[in-house]
Enzyme design. Structure first.
Site, PDB file in Angstrom:
ATOM      1  N   SER B 331      45.307  42.338  20.723  1.00  0.00           N
ATOM      2  CA  SER B 331      44.513  41.169  20.360  1.00  0.00           C
ATOM      3  C   SER B 331      44.187  40.409  21.635  1.00  0.00           C
ATOM      4  O   SER B 331      44.708  40.706  22.703  1.00  0.00           O
ATOM      5  CB  SER B 331      45.303  40.280  19.406  1.00  0.00           C
ATOM      6  OG  SER B 331      46.395  39.706  20.098  1.00  0.00           O
ATOM      7  N   TYR B 332      43.330  39.410  21.525  1.00  0.00           N
ATOM      8  CA  TYR B 332      42.866  38.658  22.685  1.00  0.00           C
ATOM      9  C   TYR B 332      44.060  38.099  23.464  1.00  0.00           C
ATOM     10  O   TYR B 332      44.861  37.356  22.916  1.00  0.00           O
ATOM     11  CB  TYR B 332      41.951  37.531  22.227  1.00  0.00           C
ATOM     12  CG  TYR B 332      41.213  36.867  23.352  1.00  0.00           C
ATOM     13  CD1 TYR B 332      41.424  35.538  23.666  1.00  0.00           C
ATOM     14  CD2 TYR B 332      40.318  37.590  24.126  1.00  0.00           C
ATOM     15  CE1 TYR B 332      40.754  34.935  24.701  1.00  0.00           C
ATOM     16  CE2 TYR B 332      39.649  36.998  25.163  1.00  0.00           C
ATOM     17  CZ  TYR B 332      39.873  35.674  25.455  1.00  0.00           C
ATOM     18  OH  TYR B 332      39.209  35.087  26.490  1.00  0.00           O
TER      19      TYR B 332
END
Lengths: 177, 587
Positions: B331-332
């Site tokens: 994820s980011y």
């Protein structure tokens, strides 16, 4: 002017050792009478309260008679418990010997910087947040307090054998009795 | 309806295209050799999509050319001088591509990374496209991971560009430019006048660098000025023959007072104990204890762990994490959030890890009843969830593999149970002084089985009964000395900056790299650990600024923290862009 006998009796009962210096007491009482305009006949309680406040804020070296508190030969007494009524003493020095001077110094540094910032923030505009975003002011670590106590004449080296929570480094002022 | 989608980097444009088009798309060249335009139909919203990208910021801010000669103006005029925003050199072809593509569409959808910088880049893109087609509709796609479900969701539910965030970045950019330029000129010119050796060198100033450098210098000074202090403590121990092995075993007891820094006092206690040297067990307590499983992962934590455990520098680890994000594995990676949304789907992510040879079994156990919701930390930047693996990565190598492994193991550990143990404490009185000893038995390892980065081991304590009396085998007054603090490691510096609000999760690593690049700080190895040491120039600069006597020296963190805080206020709409430079000038 000499204070009424009720005051002397009360002092002798509450603060027997060391003995209050009569000259100091005279000065104190005169001030109470003239500046505060209290009447001994009707406002004795208020007078006693004021005498007590003045005594507890005083420097014992000035307000007490020398040699009437701690026994003068206290340095030679080893492993004894003092007999007789409790002796009023004041804190003349306080540190903690359970933590290094290095760690105490670091805490002191942060406390001084926070105090600086708090002072400066007060001068600037009011829309600014108060210093709370930086967290609470750190307390000194607590292990064993090391004190020097005085009755006005003799200085006694002392340590906190069992924790006395009412004393706190950085909070308790010198002269605390 | 025709939609133009613009991503922040070509690789992301490619990934988005792959997902949304289901593999059915056509490619066109653009004026820029690195950027392609991808066309496909998106029946889900009855539109035709064209996906392209930029390569980060398109615009450069600088003073008008009249101010570019160093000797031409008093550095402080730069605070009021006008600033121009122009397309960066080298990005003209990218801007041209946007211009051409924008003419043909009705809607512009921004697909830059979902953080403040991304919002600002989005605003730059919107500006350029509007020049080509003034009434183009501008929308923003929000996503935290490059996986099918999120990308489709983003395409079908676009939101508005957040101008508050974009303005915050703009305000900070302009401010940094003014301050940086003014001070760099001022500082370099002054120093060059005094020191011939520096003629021709630029001694740069940056408002984040200085507090960062300040931390390194502070610690260095502390270490240099350190004086070891002596302390004393009473050491008590009992040696017994262990029943089962027949061997001698020494159980040490710790003095409850710890250690004292005054010899006479320690001696007085010791002599008092010697008068009555029999020890008596006053209490035996048994209680449950646990070792907490790790919290969900933030950027700062990742950098600290990477630096400490994996020996990878904060900047490198962030670059690796970004690369893994672009490939769809994480994820980011720029987030401050350490709590998961209550609706978060853990099981599907755990399922993906069941195939792994190393931790697959553990993941399967989580699916079969071992799962326990992760702990909730105190932070939520409301933009992205904690860093977690979004897909199984089987073919990684080297540092990428180690970083992915750490993040995945931490994720699985956070979905597991705390480790449980049984702690025994023995309280002993000897000569009026209190001592104690503790033992630990680990009963359930739980998360520790997948997370080898935490250690918890058994500590055996022989049996003692309450009121039992014994003569200690050893009762000595021992001496020790305080140890010198160590210089800052990169992990320490990341912590300090985070705690003091210097830089954001995205920029902390960069600032550390900058002060190293500018030679204000050097890296020095001691054994296997890397420490940061200020150079003579670095120390000189900090001391010089401290001596200037500003109430709050520029090398202390307070001023930068204030700037960053005001940025957040702009984001939250409480302040306008114009307020901040004004406020800042007061300093």
């Amino acid at each position: 002017m000499a204070p009424p006998p009720e005051v002397m009796k009360w002092l002798k009962r509450k603060y027997p050792k060391p003995a209050v210096d009569p000259d100091w007491l005279d000065g104190c009482y005169s001030w109470i009478e003239s500046d505060l305009q209290l009447n001994p006949a009707t406002e004795l309680d208020a007078i006693l309260q004021n005498v007590e406040t003045q005594l507890l804020q005083s420097n014992l070296e000035g307000s007490m008679l020398p040699g009437t508190g701690l026994p003068l030969n206290i340095a030679e007494l080893g492993n004894t418990k003092l007999q007789g009524p409790p002796i009023l003493v004041e804190v003349v020095s306080m540190t903690d010997i359970g933590h290094s001077a290095f760690s105490l110094q670091n805490v002191r540094q942060v406390r001084m910087e926070r105090a600086d910032l708090a002072g400066l923030a007060g001068e600037e505009d009011e829309n600014q947040d108060d210093g709370e975003e930086a967290g609470p002011v750190p307390k000194y670590p607590r292990s064993m307090l090391r004190l020097q106590l005085s009755d006005g004449t003799t200085v006694l080296e002392a340590i906190e054998y069992r924790k006395i929570p009412e004393l706190e480094l950085g909070v308790t002022p010198l002269g605390y009795k | 309806m025709r939609v133009l989608c613009v991503a922040e980097k070509p690789s992301i444009a490619r990934s988005i295209t792959q997902i949304l088009s289901g593999g059915q798309f056509s490619t066109r060249n653009s004026p820029n050799k690195y950027i392609k335009n991808f066309d496909f139909d998106y029946p889900q919203t009855n539109s035709q999509f064209t996906v392209t990208s930029v390569t980060g910021h398109l615009l450069d801010h600088d003073f008008e050319s009249a101010y570019s000669n160093w000797q031409s103006c008093d550095p402080f005029i730069l605070f009021d001088a006008p600033i121009l925003a122009k397309v960066k050199k080298g990005s003209e072809t990218i801007a041209r591509n946007l211009n051409q593509e924008a003419r043909r569409v009705q809607v512009l959808m921004i697909w830059t990374d979902c953080d403040r910088e991304g919002e600002n880049i989005g605003a730059e893109i919107a500006g350029i496209c509007r020049k080509a087609k003034a009434n183009i509709t501008v929308r923003r796609a929000r996503f935290s991971a490059i996986i099918a479900q999120q990308i489709h969701n983003a395409a079908q539910n676009p939101v508005q560009l957040d101008m508050a965030q974009s303005n915050a970045v703009e305000a900070r950019t302009l401010l940094d430019l003014r301050i940086g330029a003014a001070f760099t000129r001022f500082q370099s010119l002054q120093l060059q006048q005094r020191f011939d050796q520096l003629k021709g060198d630029v001694i740069s100033y940056g408002p984040c660098q200085f507090p960062t450098l300040g931390f390194v210098v502070s610690r260095y000074n502390q270490v240099k000025a350190f004086v070891p202090e002596d302390f004393w403590y009473i050491y008590l121990a009992l040696t017994r023959i262990e029943e089962t092995t027949g061997e001698e075993e020494e159980t040490p007891f710790t003095w409850r007072r710890g250690h004292l820094f005054e010899f006479e006092v320690a001696l007085a206690f010791y002599e008092h104990v010697l008068e009555n040297p029999t020890a008596r067990v006053t209490k035996v307590t048994n209680k449950n204890t646990k070792k907490w499983k790790p919290l969900p992962l933030t950027t700062v934590d990742l950098q600290k762990a990477g630096s400490r455990l994996l020996k990878i520098s904060p900047k490198t680890i962030l670059d690796i994490a970004e690369h893994l994000y672009q490939q769809g594995f994480l994820s980011y990676p720029r987030t401050e959030t350490d709590q998961y949304d209550p609706e978060f789907n853990f099981m599907s992510l755990i399922e993906k890890q069941a195939a792994d040879p190393a931790w697959g079994q553990f993941a399967t156990n989580l699916q079969n009843g071992g799962f326990q919701a992760p702990r909730r930390g105190k932070n939520n930047d409301k933009a992205h969830p904690p860093i977690h693996p979004t897909a199984h990565a089987g073919n990684l190598a080297g540092d990428e593999k180690r970083v992915y492994e750490y993040i995945t193991r931490r994720f699985l550990a956070s979905c597991s149970k705390d480790a449980l143990g049984w702690e025994t404490t023995i309280d002993v009185d000897c000569g009026g002084e209190a001592f104690y000893a503790t033992g630990l038995t680990v009963r359930e390892r739980n998360y520790l089985d997948v997370f080898p980065y935490d250690k918890w081991s058994n500590k055996i304590l022989p049996n003692f009964e309450e009121d039992e009396e014994f003569m200690p085998s050893v009762c000595e007054l021992k001496e020790g000395q305080t140890t010198r603090p160590s210089l800052l490691t990169e992990a320490d510096l990341v912590s300090l900056m985070d705690k003091n609000g210097i830089g954001t999760d995205a920029t902390i690593a960069q600032h550390i790299q900058t002060i190293i690049d500018r030679k204000y700080v050097m890296e020095r190895m001691q054994g296997a650990t890397k420490y940061l040491v200020p150079s003579t120039l670095g120390i000189g600069l900090v001391e010089g600024y401290n001596d200037v006597g500003f109430d709050r020296s520029l090398s202390r963190p307070e001023m930068r923290r204030e700037t960053e805080r005001q940025m957040v206020q702009i984001c939250e709409g409480q302040k306008t862009k114009a307020d901040e430079p004004r406020d800042h000038q007061r300093w």
